[in-house]
Scaffold this active site. Structure first.
Site, PDB file in Angstrom:
ATOM      1  N   ASN A 291       0.873  -1.178   0.000  1.00 40.27           N
ATOM      2  CA  ASN A 291       0.000   0.000   0.000  1.00 40.27           C
ATOM      3  C   ASN A 291       0.907   1.224   0.000  1.00 40.27           C
ATOM      4  O   ASN A 291       1.513   1.538   1.022  1.00 40.27           O
ATOM      5  CB  ASN A 291      -0.898  -0.036   1.249  1.00 40.27           C
ATOM      6  CG  ASN A 291      -1.741   1.223   1.376  1.00 40.27           C
ATOM      7  OD1 ASN A 291      -1.770   2.062   0.470  1.00 40.27           O
ATOM      8  ND2 ASN A 291      -2.415   1.369   2.504  1.00 40.27           N
ATOM      9  N   TRP A 292       1.005   1.859  -1.164  1.00 38.72           N
ATOM     10  CA  TRP A 292       1.941   2.989  -1.280  1.00 38.72           C
ATOM     11  C   TRP A 292       1.402   4.263  -0.638  1.00 38.72           C
ATOM     12  O   TRP A 292       2.102   5.254  -0.556  1.00 38.72           O
ATOM     13  CB  TRP A 292       2.265   3.241  -2.763  1.00 38.72           C
ATOM     14  CG  TRP A 292       3.216   2.226  -3.341  1.00 38.72           C
ATOM     15  CD1 TRP A 292       3.715   1.109  -2.718  1.00 38.72           C
ATOM     16  CD2 TRP A 292       3.804   2.243  -4.647  1.00 38.72           C
ATOM     17  NE1 TRP A 292       4.565   0.431  -3.557  1.00 38.72           N
ATOM     18  CE2 TRP A 292       4.636   1.102  -4.752  1.00 38.72           C
ATOM     19  CE3 TRP A 292       3.699   3.095  -5.742  1.00 38.72           C
ATOM     20  CZ2 TRP A 292       5.370   0.819  -5.913  1.00 38.72           C
ATOM     21  CZ3 TRP A 292       4.423   2.802  -6.900  1.00 38.72           C
ATOM     22  CH2 TRP A 292       5.250   1.679  -6.973  1.00 38.72           C
ATOM     23  N   LYS A 293       0.143   4.265  -0.236  1.00 31.99           N
ATOM     24  CA  LYS A 293      -0.463   5.450   0.394  1.00 31.99           C
ATOM     25  C   LYS A 293      -0.227   6.677  -0.500  1.00 31.99           C
ATOM     26  O   LYS A 293      -0.238   6.543  -1.722  1.00 31.99           O
ATOM     27  CB  LYS A 293       0.069   5.613   1.816  1.00 31.99           C
ATOM     28  CG  LYS A 293      -0.088   4.321   2.628  1.00 31.99           C
ATOM     29  CD  LYS A 293       0.159   4.480   4.078  1.00 31.99           C
ATOM     30  CE  LYS A 293      -0.050   3.144   4.792  1.00 31.99           C
ATOM     31  NZ  LYS A 293       0.075   3.216   6.235  1.00 31.99           N
TER      32      LYS A 293
ATOM     33  N   HIS B 122      -9.487   1.482   5.198  1.00 36.91           N
ATOM     34  CA  HIS B 122      -8.194   1.659   5.868  1.00 36.91           C
ATOM     35  C   HIS B 122      -8.351   2.672   7.010  1.00 36.91           C
ATOM     36  O   HIS B 122      -9.109   3.636   6.890  1.00 36.91           O
ATOM     37  CB  HIS B 122      -7.146   2.149   4.857  1.00 36.91           C
ATOM     38  CG  HIS B 122      -5.751   2.058   5.403  1.00 36.91           C
ATOM     39  ND1 HIS B 122      -5.250   2.971   6.293  1.00 36.91           N
ATOM     40  CD2 HIS B 122      -4.767   1.141   5.200  1.00 36.91           C
ATOM     41  CE1 HIS B 122      -4.003   2.620   6.613  1.00 36.91           C
ATOM     42  NE2 HIS B 122      -3.691   1.518   5.961  1.00 36.91           N
TER      43      HIS B 122
ATOM     44  N   GLU C 143      -6.564   5.004   7.954  1.00 36.03           N
ATOM     45  CA  GLU C 143      -6.254   6.399   7.584  1.00 36.03           C
ATOM     46  C   GLU C 143      -7.428   7.050   6.864  1.00 36.03           C
ATOM     47  O   GLU C 143      -7.641   8.263   6.997  1.00 36.03           O
ATOM     48  CB  GLU C 143      -4.966   6.421   6.742  1.00 36.03           C
ATOM     49  CG  GLU C 143      -3.745   6.167   7.619  1.00 36.03           C
ATOM     50  CD  GLU C 143      -2.562   5.522   6.924  1.00 36.03           C
ATOM     51  OE1 GLU C 143      -2.535   5.483   5.684  1.00 36.03           O
ATOM     52  OE2 GLU C 143      -1.669   5.036   7.644  1.00 36.03           O
TER      53      GLU C 143
ATOM     54  N   GLU D 107      -5.167  -4.606  10.777  1.00 37.02           N
ATOM     55  CA  GLU D 107      -4.102  -3.621  10.979  1.00 37.02           C
ATOM     56  C   GLU D 107      -4.373  -2.829  12.259  1.00 37.02           C
ATOM     57  O   GLU D 107      -5.132  -1.857  12.239  1.00 37.02           O
ATOM     58  CB  GLU D 107      -4.067  -2.624   9.813  1.00 37.02           C
ATOM     59  CG  GLU D 107      -3.840  -3.255   8.456  1.00 37.02           C
ATOM     60  CD  GLU D 107      -3.283  -2.245   7.458  1.00 37.02           C
ATOM     61  OE1 GLU D 107      -2.215  -2.519   6.927  1.00 37.02           O
ATOM     62  OE2 GLU D 107      -3.901  -1.192   7.250  1.00 37.02           O
TER      63      GLU D 107
ATOM     64  N   GLY E  76       3.028   2.227  10.930  1.00 36.56           N
ATOM     65  CA  GLY E  76       4.084   3.235  10.791  1.00 36.56           C
ATOM     66  C   GLY E  76       4.824   3.553  12.078  1.00 36.56           C
ATOM     67  O   GLY E  76       5.538   4.552  12.163  1.00 36.56           O
TER      68      GLY E  76
ATOM     69  N   SER F 297       3.698  -2.166  10.426  1.00 31.99           N
ATOM     70  CA  SER F 297       5.140  -2.289  10.671  1.00 31.99           C
ATOM     71  C   SER F 297       5.724  -3.645  10.271  1.00 31.99           C
ATOM     72  O   SER F 297       6.617  -4.167  10.943  1.00 31.99           O
ATOM     73  CB  SER F 297       5.461  -1.973  12.141  1.00 31.99           C
ATOM     74  OG  SER F 297       5.138  -0.625  12.435  1.00 31.99           O
TER      75      SER F 297
ATOM     76  N   GLY G  31       3.000  -1.090   4.282  1.00 32.46           N
ATOM     77  CA  GLY G  31       3.051   0.325   3.930  1.00 32.46           C
ATOM     78  C   GLY G  31       4.477   0.746   3.605  1.00 32.46           C
ATOM     79  O   GLY G  31       4.982   0.508   2.507  1.00 32.46           O
ATOM     80  N   GLY G  32       5.150   1.343   4.587  1.00 32.80           N
ATOM     81  CA  GLY G  32       6.481   1.933   4.372  1.00 32.80           C
ATOM     82  C   GLY G  32       7.464   1.003   3.671  1.00 32.80           C
ATOM     83  O   GLY G  32       8.190   1.431   2.764  1.00 32.80           O
TER      84      GLY G  32
HETATM   85  P1  13P Z   1       3.262   0.358   7.668  1.00 34.82           P
HETATM   86  O1  13P Z   1       3.724  -0.943   7.045  1.00 34.82           O
HETATM   87  O2  13P Z   1       4.009   1.549   7.169  1.00 34.82           O
HETATM   88  O3  13P Z   1       3.201   0.253   9.162  1.00 34.82           O
HETATM   89  O4  13P Z   1       1.746   0.584   7.155  1.00 34.82           O
HETATM   90  C1  13P Z   1       0.831  -0.435   7.285  1.00 34.82           C
HETATM   91  C2  13P Z   1      -0.387  -0.062   6.535  1.00 34.82           C
HETATM   92  O5  13P Z   1      -1.139   0.818   6.942  1.00 34.82           O
HETATM   93  C3  13P Z   1      -0.661  -0.771   5.273  1.00 34.82           C
HETATM   94  O6  13P Z   1      -1.952  -0.508   4.810  1.00 34.82           O
END
Ligand code: 13P
Length: 254
Positions: free
Chosen positions: A10-12, A93, A95, A165, A171, A211, A232-233
Protein backbone atom coordinates in the site's frame (compact mmCIF):
# COMPACT_ATOMS: atom_id res chain seq x y z
CA UNK A 1 -8.87 -19.26 -5.78
CA UNK A 2 -5.34 -19.22 -4.49
CA UNK A 3 -4.00 -20.15 -1.11
CA UNK A 4 -0.62 -18.66 -1.87
CA UNK A 5 0.56 -16.04 0.63
CA UNK A 6 -0.68 -12.65 -0.53
CA UNK A 7 1.78 -9.77 -0.12
CA UNK A 8 0.28 -6.37 -0.91
CA UNK A 9 2.07 -3.03 -0.96
CA UNK A 10 0.00 0.00 0.00
CA UNK A 11 1.94 2.99 -1.28
CA UNK A 12 -0.46 5.45 0.39
CA UNK A 13 0.18 9.05 -0.76
CA UNK A 14 3.63 8.23 -2.08
CA UNK A 15 4.89 7.96 -5.60
CA UNK A 16 5.33 9.97 -8.75
CA UNK A 17 6.27 8.50 -12.12
CA UNK A 18 9.82 8.19 -10.79
CA UNK A 19 8.49 5.25 -8.71
CA UNK A 20 7.68 3.25 -11.84
CA UNK A 21 11.18 1.82 -11.80
CA UNK A 22 10.42 0.30 -8.37
CA UNK A 23 7.19 -1.15 -9.72
CA UNK A 24 9.11 -2.71 -12.60
CA UNK A 25 11.66 -4.19 -10.22
CA UNK A 26 8.88 -5.57 -8.01
CA UNK A 27 7.23 -7.13 -11.04
CA UNK A 28 10.46 -8.71 -12.25
CA UNK A 29 11.19 -10.20 -8.84
CA UNK A 30 7.59 -11.44 -8.51
CA UNK A 31 8.11 -13.48 -11.66
CA UNK A 32 10.72 -15.48 -9.72
CA UNK A 33 8.60 -15.89 -6.56
CA UNK A 34 5.69 -17.79 -8.00
CA UNK A 35 4.78 -19.31 -4.62
CA UNK A 36 3.70 -15.84 -3.51
CA UNK A 37 0.97 -13.57 -4.89
CA UNK A 38 2.32 -10.02 -5.03
CA UNK A 39 0.28 -6.86 -5.60
CA UNK A 40 0.66 -3.12 -5.20
CA UNK A 41 -1.82 -0.32 -4.62
CA UNK A 42 -0.20 2.87 -5.88
CA UNK A 43 -1.95 6.26 -5.79
CA UNK A 44 -4.71 6.63 -8.41
CA UNK A 45 -2.36 8.68 -10.60
CA UNK A 46 -0.08 5.68 -11.14
CA UNK A 47 -2.60 2.84 -11.47
CA UNK A 48 -2.67 2.84 -15.25
CA UNK A 49 1.07 3.24 -15.66
CA UNK A 50 1.86 0.42 -13.19
CA UNK A 51 -0.80 -1.77 -14.82
CA UNK A 52 0.83 -1.28 -18.23
CA UNK A 53 4.27 -2.19 -16.90
CA UNK A 54 3.21 -5.17 -14.80
CA UNK A 55 3.29 -8.70 -16.18
CA UNK A 56 3.02 -10.61 -12.92
CA UNK A 57 1.70 -8.40 -10.16
CA UNK A 58 -1.87 -7.14 -9.76
CA UNK A 59 -2.51 -3.43 -9.32
CA UNK A 60 -5.13 -2.02 -6.99
CA UNK A 61 -6.64 1.22 -5.75
CA UNK A 62 -6.52 2.50 -2.16
CA UNK A 63 -10.13 3.64 -2.00
CA UNK A 64 -13.16 4.33 -4.18
CA UNK A 65 -16.36 6.34 -4.03
CA UNK A 66 -19.53 4.28 -3.42
CA UNK A 67 -21.23 5.69 -6.52
CA UNK A 68 -20.62 4.89 -10.17
CA UNK A 69 -20.41 8.42 -11.64
CA UNK A 70 -21.76 11.89 -11.07
CA UNK A 71 -21.15 15.25 -9.41
CA UNK A 72 -18.55 14.28 -6.79
CA UNK A 73 -15.58 16.54 -7.34
CA UNK A 74 -12.27 14.84 -6.68
CA UNK A 75 -13.69 11.36 -6.24
CA UNK A 76 -12.96 8.19 -8.21
CA UNK A 77 -15.46 5.34 -8.61
CA UNK A 78 -14.71 1.64 -8.57
CA UNK A 79 -15.68 1.47 -12.25
CA UNK A 80 -13.09 4.14 -13.05
CA UNK A 81 -10.38 2.41 -11.01
CA UNK A 82 -11.15 -0.86 -12.81
CA UNK A 83 -11.00 0.92 -16.15
CA UNK A 84 -7.53 2.22 -15.26
CA UNK A 85 -6.35 -1.34 -14.64
CA UNK A 86 -7.13 -1.96 -10.97
CA UNK A 87 -8.04 -5.53 -10.06
CA UNK A 88 -8.75 -4.85 -6.40
CA UNK A 89 -9.35 -2.00 -3.98
CA UNK A 90 -8.32 -1.47 -0.36
CA UNK A 91 -11.34 -0.24 1.62
CA UNK A 92 -11.86 0.93 5.19
CA UNK A 93 -8.19 1.66 5.87
CA UNK A 94 -7.81 3.35 9.26
CA UNK A 95 -6.25 6.40 7.58
CA UNK A 96 -9.43 6.81 5.51
CA UNK A 97 -11.57 6.27 8.60
CA UNK A 98 -9.53 8.87 10.53
CA UNK A 99 -8.68 11.46 7.87
CA UNK A 100 -12.05 11.35 6.12
CA UNK A 101 -14.40 10.29 8.89
CA UNK A 102 -15.42 7.11 7.06
CA UNK A 103 -17.99 5.10 8.99
CA UNK A 104 -18.52 1.34 8.82
CA UNK A 105 -21.77 2.00 6.98
CA UNK A 106 -20.02 4.07 4.30
CA UNK A 107 -17.33 1.42 3.96
CA UNK A 108 -20.04 -1.19 3.42
CA UNK A 109 -21.53 0.76 0.51
CA UNK A 110 -18.05 1.04 -1.00
CA UNK A 111 -17.52 -2.72 -0.66
CA UNK A 112 -20.82 -3.35 -2.46
CA UNK A 113 -19.95 -0.90 -5.21
CA UNK A 114 -16.44 -2.29 -5.70
CA UNK A 115 -17.63 -5.90 -5.92
CA UNK A 116 -20.34 -4.80 -8.35
CA UNK A 117 -17.68 -3.20 -10.54
CA UNK A 118 -15.73 -6.45 -10.63
CA UNK A 119 -12.98 -5.41 -8.23
CA UNK A 120 -11.82 -7.70 -5.46
CA UNK A 121 -11.81 -6.09 -2.03
CA UNK A 122 -9.24 -5.90 0.74
CA UNK A 123 -11.28 -4.77 3.73
CA UNK A 124 -9.25 -3.28 6.59
CA UNK A 125 -10.04 -3.45 10.27
CA UNK A 126 -8.05 -2.74 13.42
CA UNK A 127 -8.33 -1.29 16.87
CA UNK A 128 -6.96 1.93 18.39
CA UNK A 129 -4.54 1.45 21.26
CA UNK A 130 -7.04 2.33 24.00
CA UNK A 131 -9.38 -0.46 22.91
CA UNK A 132 -6.56 -2.96 23.32
CA UNK A 133 -5.63 -1.53 26.72
CA UNK A 134 -9.26 -1.93 27.79
CA UNK A 135 -9.28 -5.52 26.49
CA UNK A 136 -12.01 -4.59 23.99
CA UNK A 137 -9.95 -4.97 20.81
CA UNK A 138 -11.57 -8.18 19.62
CA UNK A 139 -15.10 -6.90 20.12
CA UNK A 140 -14.16 -3.65 18.34
CA UNK A 141 -12.65 -5.39 15.30
CA UNK A 142 -15.46 -7.93 14.89
CA UNK A 143 -18.00 -5.14 15.13
CA UNK A 144 -16.15 -3.24 12.38
CA UNK A 145 -16.32 -6.33 10.18
CA UNK A 146 -19.96 -7.02 10.98
CA UNK A 147 -20.95 -3.48 9.97
CA UNK A 148 -18.55 -3.01 7.04
CA UNK A 149 -19.44 -6.21 5.16
CA UNK A 150 -22.52 -6.60 2.99
CA UNK A 151 -25.06 -9.20 4.07
CA UNK A 152 -24.06 -11.52 1.26
CA UNK A 153 -21.05 -11.82 -1.02
CA UNK A 154 -20.82 -14.28 -3.88
CA UNK A 155 -17.66 -16.38 -3.72
CA UNK A 156 -16.08 -14.46 -0.83
CA UNK A 157 -13.13 -16.87 -0.90
CA UNK A 158 -12.20 -15.42 -4.30
CA UNK A 159 -13.38 -11.84 -3.97
CA UNK A 160 -12.66 -10.80 -0.39
CA UNK A 161 -9.53 -10.41 1.70
CA UNK A 162 -9.49 -9.06 5.26
CA UNK A 163 -6.53 -7.02 6.51
CA UNK A 164 -6.10 -6.78 10.28
CA UNK A 165 -4.10 -3.62 10.98
CA UNK A 166 -3.96 -2.48 14.61
CA UNK A 167 -3.87 1.32 14.32
CA UNK A 168 -1.11 1.69 16.92
CA UNK A 169 1.16 -0.59 14.86
CA UNK A 170 0.88 1.37 11.60
CA UNK A 171 4.08 3.24 10.79
CA UNK A 172 5.28 3.03 14.41
CA UNK A 173 7.73 0.12 14.30
CA UNK A 174 5.61 -1.58 16.99
CA UNK A 175 3.82 -4.87 16.39
CA UNK A 176 1.54 -7.05 18.52
CA UNK A 177 3.06 -10.24 19.92
CA UNK A 178 2.74 -13.30 17.72
CA UNK A 179 0.23 -14.70 20.22
CA UNK A 180 -1.85 -11.54 19.98
CA UNK A 181 -1.80 -11.73 16.17
CA UNK A 182 -2.78 -15.42 16.32
CA UNK A 183 -5.66 -14.69 18.71
CA UNK A 184 -7.11 -11.90 16.58
CA UNK A 185 -6.75 -13.81 13.32
CA UNK A 186 -8.44 -16.86 14.90
CA UNK A 187 -11.37 -14.66 15.99
CA UNK A 188 -11.65 -13.15 12.51
CA UNK A 189 -11.54 -16.65 10.98
CA UNK A 190 -14.33 -17.82 13.29
CA UNK A 191 -16.40 -14.77 12.32
CA UNK A 192 -15.86 -15.44 8.59
CA UNK A 193 -16.80 -19.11 8.94
CA UNK A 194 -19.95 -18.16 10.80
CA UNK A 195 -20.85 -15.57 8.18
CA UNK A 196 -19.89 -17.35 4.96
CA UNK A 197 -19.87 -21.02 5.97
CA UNK A 198 -17.05 -23.47 6.60
CA UNK A 199 -15.73 -23.66 3.05
CA UNK A 200 -15.91 -20.07 1.80
CA UNK A 201 -15.19 -18.57 5.22
CA UNK A 202 -12.11 -20.75 5.42
CA UNK A 203 -10.84 -19.53 2.06
CA UNK A 204 -10.91 -15.78 2.74
CA UNK A 205 -7.35 -14.69 3.33
CA UNK A 206 -6.61 -12.63 6.43
CA UNK A 207 -3.57 -10.37 6.05
CA UNK A 208 -1.67 -8.76 8.90
CA UNK A 209 -0.59 -5.14 8.49
CA UNK A 210 1.35 -2.70 10.69
CA UNK A 211 5.14 -2.29 10.67
CA UNK A 212 5.81 -5.43 8.63
CA UNK A 213 9.48 -5.39 7.60
CA UNK A 214 11.87 -7.89 6.03
CA UNK A 215 13.21 -8.54 9.55
CA UNK A 216 9.91 -9.58 11.12
CA UNK A 217 8.00 -10.88 8.08
CA UNK A 218 8.97 -14.52 8.38
CA UNK A 219 7.77 -14.95 11.97
CA UNK A 220 4.56 -12.95 11.43
CA UNK A 221 3.73 -14.86 8.24
CA UNK A 222 4.23 -18.18 10.01
CA UNK A 223 1.37 -17.44 12.45
CA UNK A 224 -1.72 -19.56 11.92
CA UNK A 225 -4.45 -17.84 9.89
CA UNK A 226 -2.07 -15.16 8.63
CA UNK A 227 -2.46 -15.42 4.86
CA UNK A 228 -0.14 -12.60 3.92
CA UNK A 229 0.74 -8.99 4.71
CA UNK A 230 -0.45 -5.50 3.86
CA UNK A 231 2.73 -3.46 3.81
CA UNK A 232 3.05 0.33 3.93
CA UNK A 233 6.48 1.93 4.37
CA UNK A 234 8.47 -1.20 3.52
CA UNK A 235 6.67 -1.54 0.16
CA UNK A 236 8.14 1.66 -1.23
CA UNK A 237 11.35 0.06 -2.43
CA UNK A 238 11.50 -3.15 -4.43
CA UNK A 239 14.38 -4.30 -2.26
CA UNK A 240 12.59 -4.27 1.10
CA UNK A 241 9.19 -5.24 -0.33
CA UNK A 242 10.47 -8.25 -2.20
CA UNK A 243 12.47 -9.40 0.81
CA UNK A 244 9.11 -9.62 2.56
CA UNK A 245 7.74 -11.61 -0.39
CA UNK A 246 10.81 -13.84 -0.24
CA UNK A 247 10.16 -14.50 3.46
CA UNK A 248 6.57 -15.42 2.57
CA UNK A 249 7.77 -17.98 0.04
CA UNK A 250 9.97 -19.87 2.52
CA UNK A 251 12.98 -17.79 1.63
CA UNK A 252 13.67 -19.40 -1.73
CA UNK A 253 13.63 -18.16 -5.30
CA UNK A 254 11.13 -20.31 -7.14
P1 13P B 1 3.26 0.36 7.67
O1 13P B 1 3.72 -0.94 7.05
O2 13P B 1 4.01 1.55 7.17
O3 13P B 1 3.20 0.25 9.16
O4 13P B 1 1.75 0.58 7.15
C1 13P B 1 0.83 -0.43 7.28
C2 13P B 1 -0.39 -0.06 6.54
O5 13P B 1 -1.14 0.82 6.94
C3 13P B 1 -0.66 -0.77 5.27
O6 13P B 1 -1.95 -0.51 4.81
Amino acid sequence: MSLRPYIVGNWKMNGTRAMLSEARAIDRAAQRYMKVEVAVAPPYTLIHAVHREAEQIAVGAQDCHPGVEGAHTGDISAVMAADAGAKFVILGHSERRQDHGESNELVRTKVESALGAGLNVILCCGEPEEKREEGKHEKFVLNQLRLSLPEEIEEPGDRLTIAYEPIWAIGTGRTPTLNDIAAMHASIRAFLVEKFGEEQGGLVRILYGGSVKPENAREILSVENVGGALVGGASLTADSFMNIALAAGDGEDQ
